[in-house]
Structures are given as C-alpha cells and as structure tokens.
Scaffold this motif. Sequence first.
Motif, mmCIF file in Angstrom:
data_model
loop_
_atom_site.group_PDB
_atom_site.id
_atom_site.type_symbol
_atom_site.label_atom_id
_atom_site.label_comp_id
_atom_site.label_asym_id
_atom_site.label_seq_id
_atom_site.Cartn_x
_atom_site.Cartn_y
_atom_site.Cartn_z
ATOM 1 N N GLU A 1 -8.023 -29.700 -19.968
ATOM 2 C CA GLU A 1 -9.443 -30.034 -20.015
ATOM 3 C C GLU A 1 -9.680 -31.286 -20.857
ATOM 4 N N GLN A 2 -8.927 -31.433 -21.929
ATOM 5 C CA GLN A 2 -9.074 -32.626 -22.768
ATOM 6 C C GLN A 2 -8.580 -33.869 -22.019
ATOM 7 N N LEU A 3 -7.482 -33.712 -21.271
ATOM 8 C CA LEU A 3 -6.984 -34.829 -20.476
ATOM 9 C C LEU A 3 -8.030 -35.249 -19.452
ATOM 10 N N ASN A 4 -8.662 -34.272 -18.829
ATOM 11 C CA ASN A 4 -9.701 -34.575 -17.848
ATOM 12 C C ASN A 4 -10.839 -35.365 -18.496
ATOM 13 N N THR B 1 3.685 -27.515 -16.508
ATOM 14 C CA THR B 1 3.243 -28.718 -15.803
ATOM 15 C C THR B 1 2.399 -28.359 -14.592
ATOM 16 N N GLU B 2 2.819 -27.354 -13.857
ATOM 17 C CA GLU B 2 2.078 -26.941 -12.664
ATOM 18 C C GLU B 2 0.713 -26.354 -13.020
ATOM 19 N N ARG B 3 0.604 -25.697 -14.177
ATOM 20 C CA ARG B 3 -0.694 -25.179 -14.608
ATOM 21 C C ARG B 3 -1.633 -26.336 -14.983
ATOM 22 N N ILE B 4 -1.098 -27.331 -15.677
ATOM 23 C CA ILE B 4 -1.899 -28.519 -15.991
ATOM 24 C C ILE B 4 -2.324 -29.207 -14.704
ATOM 25 N N GLY C 1 -2.638 -42.795 -14.363
ATOM 26 C CA GLY C 1 -2.273 -42.134 -15.603
ATOM 27 C C GLY C 1 -1.034 -41.296 -15.405
ATOM 28 N N VAL C 2 -0.374 -40.950 -16.501
ATOM 29 C CA VAL C 2 0.844 -40.141 -16.426
ATOM 30 C C VAL C 2 0.859 -39.104 -17.528
ATOM 31 N N ILE C 3 1.292 -37.898 -17.189
ATOM 32 C CA ILE C 3 1.489 -36.813 -18.160
ATOM 33 C C ILE C 3 2.957 -36.452 -18.109
ATOM 34 N N LEU C 4 3.627 -36.559 -19.237
ATOM 35 C CA LEU C 4 5.063 -36.304 -19.320
ATOM 36 C C LEU C 4 5.321 -35.103 -20.217
ATOM 37 N N THR D 1 4.382 -18.817 -24.218
ATOM 38 C CA THR D 1 3.376 -19.833 -23.874
ATOM 39 C C THR D 1 1.959 -19.276 -23.958
ATOM 40 N N ASP D 2 1.113 -19.977 -24.690
ATOM 41 C CA ASP D 2 -0.304 -19.632 -24.787
ATOM 42 C C ASP D 2 -1.029 -20.424 -23.696
ATOM 43 N N TRP D 3 -1.366 -19.748 -22.609
ATOM 44 C CA TRP D 3 -1.937 -20.438 -21.456
ATOM 45 C C TRP D 3 -3.357 -20.940 -21.722
ATOM 46 N N ARG D 4 -4.011 -20.394 -22.715
ATOM 47 C CA ARG D 4 -5.327 -20.915 -23.093
ATOM 48 C C ARG D 4 -5.186 -22.310 -23.697
ATOM 49 N N ARG D 5 -4.129 -22.516 -24.456
ATOM 50 C CA ARG D 5 -3.870 -23.846 -25.029
ATOM 51 C C ARG D 5 -3.521 -24.852 -23.930
ATOM 52 N N VAL D 6 -2.766 -24.392 -22.960
ATOM 53 C CA VAL D 6 -2.417 -25.274 -21.839
ATOM 54 C C VAL D 6 -3.681 -25.702 -21.103
ATOM 55 N N LYS D 7 -4.568 -24.755 -20.841
ATOM 56 C CA LYS D 7 -5.820 -25.063 -20.157
ATOM 57 C C LYS D 7 -6.674 -26.010 -20.995
#
Length: 201
Positions: free
Chosen positions: A171-174, A19-22, A52-55, A161-167
């Motif tokens: 980016e898609q949320l943005n 969550t903190e990375r997002i 907006g909310v991300i859960l 955790t694949d941090w590239r997927r998190v990023k």
Amino acid sequence: MSHLALLYMGCEGQTRKITERIDYCLTQSGHDTVVISIAELKDDFSLESFDGVILGSSIRYGKHHRECYQFIEKYSDQLSTIPSYFFSVNLTARKPERRDPHNNRYLQKFLKQISWTPDRVEVFAGALLYTQYHWVDKQMIRLIMKLTGGPTDITQNTEFTDWRRVKAFAEQLNQDLQRVSRPVATYGKQSVEHGSAMNVF
C-alpha cells in the motif's frame, strides 16, 4: 498507472510468495506488473521499459543471494533513474525488534555493500521450511535455531511472515508510485542514506 517489475531471489519459495502478494496488491490498485525470478532473467533484460522496480531477496547463512548482488551491480544505473524498492526476507525478522530495517543487521550490511540506494526498504520474516532443506542445511539451520531460540523440530515447518506488514508495504508503494513528482522518491533515498525513518508504519 505504472508498469512495474517485481523481481525476487530466494530458495524454497517464501520470497516468491511474498513477491506475489505484493504483486496482487499492486495489480488490485491498477498497476501493470511483471513478476520474474532474477535467476530466470535473460542477458538482454532491461529495466528501461518499466516505471518502477521492486526487488526482494532472502538470505542464507547471513548473506543475501549472490545473484541479487550481481543484478544490482549490472543494473545500478537503471535502478537510479526510476522509483526502486527493496525488501529483505530473513528469519531474524521473526523477532519484533529485528523487523525494523534500522535494527536488522543483515539489511544494514547489505545496503552498505551495494551501489544502489532504494527509495524505500522493508524487512519481512520468512519461513522455516525444514522439510524442504537438504540434510546439511537442515542440521545447520536447526543449530542456528537452537542458539537463537527458534523452532528445532525438523519434522515441522513454520511460517513467520506477517502478511499484514506485506500488505502495508504494498500500500505504501502504491502511494509512492501515484505521486508524480520525483522529489518524493529523492527524499526516500535521503531517508535511507541519513538513517531517518524507513519503516512503512
């Protein structure tokens, strides 16, 4: 830019870390964000002031946290009025074929059980943190790992955790949030309901 609530529920800290990375990625894009654990929400908490909310929620023994279900039940009406997103964190997603939301049975079961349809969903592999588990959990999770081909050395922790997927998800949320027309978000909801592509790639 948007004022966003990033809410999470986890056990050992990996869901919070994701969550903190997002959050970092979204703030870098100019969004105003608040990161809060669902367990720490006050009774008078409201989503009305957010754009907006991300859960996010991890699972334990095949189920997402009870607090996550309770939050969705309480705030489902508010969630339906703003762009809203969900990500699941589980060890099953360490396997490539289970990283696709369509092929992750825990996520699919969860979506059928709740009254909220997120605009976008994603699945991330979590972390196997043997050294942080209580004795009973450690033995149970070790047995599950043995049966599913995962690490069984209880002296070692493993981050999947694949941090590239998190990023990529952030980016898609943005991109979603920068669109001003609500029909785009509605399309996202239909994608989940009708089973068309939900993945961010």
